[in-house]
Design a protein around this motif. Sequence first.
Motif, mmCIF file in Angstrom:
data_model
loop_
_atom_site.group_PDB
_atom_site.id
_atom_site.type_symbol
_atom_site.label_atom_id
_atom_site.label_comp_id
_atom_site.label_asym_id
_atom_site.label_seq_id
_atom_site.Cartn_x
_atom_site.Cartn_y
_atom_site.Cartn_z
ATOM 1 N N VAL A 154 0.827 -1.206 0.000
ATOM 2 C CA VAL A 154 0.000 0.000 0.000
ATOM 3 C C VAL A 154 0.866 1.263 0.000
ATOM 4 C CG1 VAL A 154 -1.594 1.390 1.407
ATOM 5 C CG2 VAL A 154 -2.072 -1.030 0.992
ATOM 6 N N PHE A 155 1.935 1.242 0.806
ATOM 7 C CA PHE A 155 2.737 2.454 0.977
ATOM 8 C C PHE A 155 4.086 2.410 0.269
ATOM 9 C CE2 PHE A 155 -0.097 2.245 4.689
ATOM 10 C CZ PHE A 155 -0.814 3.400 4.455
ATOM 11 N N GLY A 156 4.387 1.316 -0.416
ATOM 12 C CA GLY A 156 5.632 1.227 -1.167
ATOM 13 C C GLY A 156 6.858 1.012 -0.302
ATOM 14 N N TYR A 157 6.708 0.362 0.820
ATOM 15 C CA TYR A 157 7.835 0.094 1.711
ATOM 16 C C TYR A 157 8.371 -1.305 1.487
ATOM 17 C CZ TYR A 157 6.246 4.244 4.184
ATOM 18 O OH TYR A 157 5.884 5.520 4.509
ATOM 19 N N SER A 158 9.452 -1.600 2.177
ATOM 20 C CA SER A 158 10.004 -2.964 2.150
ATOM 21 C C SER A 158 10.386 -3.345 3.582
ATOM 22 C CB SER A 158 11.186 -3.059 1.203
ATOM 23 O OG SER A 158 12.152 -2.080 1.520
ATOM 24 N N ILE A 159 9.383 -3.343 4.440
ATOM 25 C CA ILE A 159 9.586 -3.686 5.838
ATOM 26 C C ILE A 159 9.692 -5.199 5.950
ATOM 27 C CG2 ILE A 159 8.525 -3.650 8.142
ATOM 28 C CD1 ILE A 159 6.922 -1.183 7.123
ATOM 29 N N ALA A 160 10.664 -5.644 6.719
ATOM 30 C CA ALA A 160 10.811 -7.082 6.957
ATOM 31 C C ALA A 160 10.154 -7.394 8.293
ATOM 32 C CB ALA A 160 12.281 -7.465 6.999
ATOM 33 N N ALA A 161 9.325 -8.413 8.304
ATOM 34 C CA ALA A 161 8.626 -8.792 9.536
ATOM 35 C C ALA A 161 9.527 -9.632 10.420
ATOM 36 C CB ALA A 161 7.364 -9.571 9.200
ATOM 37 N N GLU A 162 9.502 -9.326 11.700
ATOM 38 C CA GLU A 162 10.206 -10.141 12.681
ATOM 39 C C GLU A 162 9.206 -10.532 13.745
ATOM 40 O OE1 GLU A 162 13.811 -8.689 14.320
ATOM 41 O OE2 GLU A 162 14.383 -7.687 12.468
ATOM 42 N N ILE A 163 9.298 -11.760 14.211
ATOM 43 C CA ILE A 163 8.410 -12.223 15.271
ATOM 44 C C ILE A 163 9.142 -12.056 16.596
ATOM 45 C CG2 ILE A 163 7.183 -14.199 16.232
ATOM 46 C CD1 ILE A 163 6.839 -15.199 13.373
ATOM 47 N N THR A 164 8.495 -11.436 17.547
ATOM 48 C CA THR A 164 9.074 -11.241 18.869
ATOM 49 C C THR A 164 8.458 -12.245 19.821
ATOM 50 O OG1 THR A 164 9.292 -8.897 18.434
ATOM 51 C CG2 THR A 164 9.402 -9.586 20.733
ATOM 52 N N TYR A 165 9.285 -13.002 20.464
ATOM 53 C CA TYR A 165 8.805 -13.965 21.460
ATOM 54 C C TYR A 165 9.061 -13.404 22.845
ATOM 55 C CZ TYR A 165 8.642 -17.140 17.533
ATOM 56 O OH TYR A 165 8.352 -17.721 16.315
ATOM 57 N N CYS A 166 8.079 -13.500 23.717
ATOM 58 C CA CYS A 166 8.227 -12.976 25.073
ATOM 59 C C CYS A 166 8.229 -14.111 26.077
ATOM 60 C CB CYS A 166 7.077 -12.040 25.399
ATOM 61 S SG CYS A 166 7.052 -10.619 24.307
#
Length: 166
Positions: A154-166
């Motif tokens: 939608v916004f033209g980004y290239s964000i990489a997803a990271e999963i945070t474990y708590c």
Amino acid sequence: MNTHTLKAILLASLFALIAACGGGGGSSGGFFFFDFGDDDDGGPDTTAGSNIALFANPAYVPYDGTTGEATILEALLRNQLHTVTPFTGITDTEITTAVTGKNVLVIPELENGDLNAALDAAGRSAIASFVDGGGTLNLANTYSGRVIALINDVFGYSIAAEITYC
């Protein structure tokens, strides 16, 4: 990047972190509720009243009229005295119609399907135009990465997803 776009990204990240850390929902994630309003002082508005377009297409989100997470979200938002208008359309015209006169677009967890893959360029542009015009986009993330992909496209980004474990 404008501040509205940044707000959408930060909200998606916050939802992901809260869901990963057991933010209240169940095994697939959690709910996080806050006041969508805004006082002149920049802080949260204690008098509810946002006009919200809620994406409620059961092909993509758990919206079933009874116990689905998106259904419960709708009830909670109404209970906070927000005006909530569910919609199911995914075309640019349907999205634009749904957000017209609204100040918040809420897209619950995309557990049932990949909205980003179903949207065409015009549909994504309708969401971007809403945000760029001052609207708030509130996204709930899951481990699937669908919300991050939606933000990127939608916004033209290239964000990489990271999963945070708590």
